[in-house]
Design an enzyme around this catalytic site. Structure first.
Site, PDB file in Angstrom:
ATOM      1  N   ASP A  55       0.908  -0.657   0.150  1.00  0.00           N
ATOM      2  CA  ASP A  55       0.156  -0.020   0.224  1.00  0.00           C
ATOM      3  C   ASP A  55       0.554   1.393   0.182  1.00  0.00           C
ATOM      4  O   ASP A  55       1.096   2.298  -0.593  1.00  0.00           O
ATOM      5  CB  ASP A  55      -0.977  -0.009   1.330  1.00  0.00           C
ATOM      6  CG  ASP A  55      -2.139  -1.510   1.117  1.00  0.00           C
ATOM      7  OD1 ASP A  55      -2.816  -1.499   0.313  1.00  0.00           O
ATOM      8  OD2 ASP A  55      -2.268  -1.019   2.037  1.00  0.00           O
ATOM      9  N   GLY A 112      -1.985   4.071   6.542  1.00  0.00           N
ATOM     10  CA  GLY A 112      -0.707   3.676   7.216  1.00  0.00           C
ATOM     11  C   GLY A 112       0.557   5.390   7.424  1.00  0.00           C
ATOM     12  O   GLY A 112       1.596   4.759   7.824  1.00  0.00           O
TER      13      GLY A 112
END
Length: 586
Positions: A199, A556
Site C-alpha cells: 500500500d 498507514g
C-alpha cells in the site's frame, strides 16, 4: 475438413472448423464475442463445451507453447496455443482467483491454423481496444518479504511478454522515488503505471499521478474547495507488500498473477480519493482509511517496534487496546444523499456495481458518453460540496473514514462492508467512549460476518466531507507542548544530530503530496511530526499523564496535524481492475 470464413455481423459465425485437443476431436467456432469448442466424439453422449470471451484471451501463439513454470516452445505447422483467463475459487476470499489457462489445438492443415491465428488476433484487437501496450513499472525491493523483484520477473513479466506489453522497469532505491519520477519525467507513450509492492508503494504512485495531472491542468492541490482534474493514466497493483489492502478491496484477492491478468486485459475501475487538508495545505491523499484514536495509536506505537516486523501490529494493537484510551473531539460532516445508498443497506460493491455506475451521471452531469471523461473541462464536474454540516461532539474510541470497504484477509468484510469504490462518498465511523469489553466486541466483529455497526456506541454516516477539531482546552495543551518541543530542538540537535536527521527522513515520508509542498516544510511541522512519532501511546499504571490527543493514521502513515478537513473526489483515478467479481457466478 475445410474452414468457413464469412464477413458477417458481429454476432454471426466468423470461423468454424474441427480441431483436435490431444486425441479428441472438437468443433471450434469464433462467434462474435466468444471463442468456443465442443467435444463431438460419438462415444460421449454429453457434449462438453468450453467458451472463452475474446476479451479475456491473453495471447495466441504458433506451435506448442508453455509459459509456466518455464518458457518452452515446440514448433509445429499444425498447432497453435491459446492463452486465456481461467477462474478458480480459493478459501473464503470474496474475490475470484485468476490463473493462466492454456489449450493446445491441432489443425487439419497449416492454412487452417494460420487462418485461426489471424482471425483470433483480429478479434482480440477489435474487442479489446483499451488494453495497455506500454507500461511504467516500479518495483519496491524492500517491501513485505523483500520478494518484489522475484515476483515480477518470475510471475508477472512472462505474462506481460506473452500479451505483447512492453515495460520500462524502475527498481526504487529510496522513499518517494516513484512519486518523484512520475512528477518529473516524460510519460509520453505510457498507458499506465504499475507498482510491485504494498500500500505504501501504491500511495507513491497515487500521489504522483494525481499531482502530475493537477500540474498539467493548472489546478492547485492545496485549495480544499477546488475540483481536481480526473487522472487519465491508469494505475496497476501487483501485490508484494506487508499490507495490500487496496488490491484486496478492489480485486478480492492478493495474488500477483490475478492482478497481472487484470492489467493485461485492460480492466478499468474508477476509484474515489479523499484529500486531507490542514487549513490551506494538502497533507495527503487517501483511498483506504483515515483513522484517529485507536487506529492512530496503533500505528504510532508500532513505529517504535519496527524491529519486530509485521508482528509489531499485533503487539501494538494489543497494548493500545489495554490502555483503553478515549479522545475528545468535534466532528463535522456533510451528509450524502441517503436515497442513493446507505452504509447499512447490506449491499456489496461488486464488479459492475449499479450504485457506482449511476453515480457517474451525478458526478459528471454534463458528460457525453461519446467522449472521454478525462478530456472534458473542469467546469463540467459537479462540486457536490453544498449542504448543511452536522456537528457531533464527545469522547471517541476512534474516528474512521474510508472510501472503500477496506477489507483484507484478516477482515474479509472490512471496516465498512457496504462502502462503494466509486460513488463519490466516504463512510464516517464514530466509536464513542465505551467499556473495554464493548470495544473488543466491535473489533472482533470485523473478523466475522456480524454487523459491527449494530452496537449502541457505534454510528456510521455516508458523507461527502468531514472536519475534525480539538476542543479548546485540548488544542491549547497541544500548542503548549509544541512550543516547548521547538524551544528544546536546538539542544537535541547538538546532542544527537543523527537522531534528528532520522526524524527528518521519517517526516518527509509521511508527506507524500507534491514536490512543491515538500519544499515548503517548516521547522514547526518537522518537530511536531517527530514528537508525535516518538510519543508513547501505551499507558498504564506507570503513566503519570497519558496523552490527551491522538494522531491520524492515513493509509498507514502518521499525519503531522490533528485538525483536518477531508473531502472525497469522486472517480478521481482509475485502476487496472474491475472490482470484486460475484463469487456466486464465478
Amino acid at each position: 475438413m475445410g474452414m468457413i470464413g464469412k464477413e458477417m455481423e458481429i454476432d454471426s459465425v466468423k470461423v468454424e472448423s474441427s480441431l483436435w485437443i490431444g486425441n479428441k476431436r472438437y468443433k471450434a467456432s469464433l462467434r462474435g464475442w466468444y471463442f468456443s469448442w465442443t467435444e463431438i466424439d460419438k462415444r460421449n453422449r454429453e457434449k462438453k463445451t468450453v467458451s472463452v470471451p475474446v476479451s479475456e484471451v491473453i495471447g495466441v501463439k504458433e506451435g506448442r507453447v508453455e509459459i509456466q513454470p518455464r518458457k518452452k516452445l515446440e514448433d509445429s505447422d499444425l498447432d497453435f496455443t491459446l492463452f486465456y483467463v481461467k477462474r478458480n475459487r480459493r478459501g473464503n476470499t470474496r474475490g475470484t482467483l485468476w490463473s493462466l489457462g492454456r489449450t493446445q489445438f491441432c489443425c487439419p492443415s497449416r492454412d487452417v491454423r494460420d487462418q485461426w491465428i489471424t482471425q483470433l488476433r483480429t478479434a482480440l484487437k477489435t474487442h479489446s481496444p483499451s488494453r495497455p501496450h506500454r507500461l511504467l513499472v516500479f518495483i519496491n525491493p524492500f517491501g513485505g518479504k523483500k520478494r518484489g523483484k522475484q515476483i515480477y520477473h518470475s510471475l508477472v513479466s512472462p505474462l506481460f511478454e506473452l500479451a505483447g506489453i512492453s515495460c520500462h522497469v524502475v527498481v526504487t532505491e529510496r522513499a518517494n522515488q516513484a512519486r518523484d519520477y512520475i512528477l518529473k519525467k516524460d510519460l509520453t507513450g505510457f498507458d499506465g503505471v504499475v507498482c510491485v509492492g504494498g500500500d505504501g508503494m501504491f500511495s507513491e504512485l497515487l500521489h504522483g499521478v494525481i499531482g502530475r495531472t493537477q500540474q498539467e491542468a493548472g489546478v492547485s492541490e492545496h485549495d480544499p474547495a477546488v475540483m481536481l482534474q480526473p487522472c487519465d493514466l491508469h494505475i496497476g497493483i501487483i501485490p508484494a507488500g506487508s499490507t495490500d489492502c487496496v488490491c484486496f478491496a478492489t480485486v478480492g484477492v492478493n495474488d500477483p498473477v490475478t492482478s497481472a491478468l487484470h492489467i493485461i486485459i485492460g480492466d478499468s475501475q474508477p476509484l474515489d480519493v479523499c484529500s486531507v487538508h490542514h487549513k490551506s495545505t494538502l497533507m495527503k491523499y487517501s483511498v483506504s482509511m483515515v483513522g484517529y484514536g485507536f487506529y492512530g495509536d496503533v500505528l504510532a506505537e508500532s513505529e517504535r517496534h519496527r524491529w519486530m516486523g509485521p508482528l509489531r501490529y499485533d503487539y501494538s494493537g494489543c497494548m493500545v487496546y489495554l490502555c483503553n484510551r478515549n479522545y475528545a473531539g468535534i466532528v463535522q460532516y456533510l451528509p450524502a444523499d441517503s436515497h442513493v445508498s446507505s452504509p447499512r443497506d447490506n449491499t456489496l460493491c461488486l464488479a459492475g456495481c449499479r450504485v457506482c455506475s449511476e453515480s457517474k451521471e451525478r458526478l459528471f452531469p454534463h458528460f457525453d458518453s461519446s467522449s472521454s471523461i478525462h478530456s472534458t473541462n473542469l467546469s463540467q464536474y459537479s462540486s457536490e460540496i453544498e449542504g448543511e454540516w452536522v456537528t457531533i461532539e464527545g469522547k471517541f474510541k476512534c474516528v474512521s473514514l474510508t472510501c472503500m470497504s477496506s477489507s483484507c484477509p484478516r477482515s474479509p468484510m472490512g471496516l465498512s462492508p457496504s462502502a462503494h469504490l466509486a460513488d463519490g462518498t466516504v463512510d464516517l465511523i464514530l466509536v464513542r467512549e465505551t467499556n473495554p469489553l464493548g470495544f473488543l466486541t466491535y473489533l472482533h466483529r470485523h473478523t466475522t460476518t456480524q454487523d459491527q455497526f449494530d452496537l449502541p456506541f457505534v454510528e456510521v454516516h455516508r458523507v461527502k466531507a468531514v472536519r475534525f477539531f480539538l476542543p479548546p482546552g485540548e488544542e491549547e495543551e497541544e500548542e503548549y507542548e509544541e512550543e516547548k518541543e521547538i524551544q528544546n530542538s536546538s539542544e537535541r540537535v547538538s546532542e544527537d544530530p543523527d537522531k534528528l536527521h532520522t526524524c527528518d527522513i521519517a517526516d518527509s515520508q509521511s508527506k507524500t503530496t507534491s514536490q512543491h509542498y515538500l519544499a515548503e516544510q517548516k521547522e514547526r511541522d518537522t518537530v511536531k511530526s517527530a514528537r508525535r512519532k516518538k510519543r508513547s501511546f501505551v499507558c498504564g499504571p506507570c503513566c503519570t499523564k497519558p496523552p490527551s490527543v491522538s494522531v491520524w493514521n492515513c493509509d498507514g502513515e502518521i499525519l503531522p496535524h490533528t485538525e483536518i478537513l477531508c473531502r472525497v473526489h469522486g472517480q478521481l483515478v482509475r485502476l487496472f481492475a474491475r472490482g470484486i467479481e460475484d463469487s456466486t457466478g464465478a
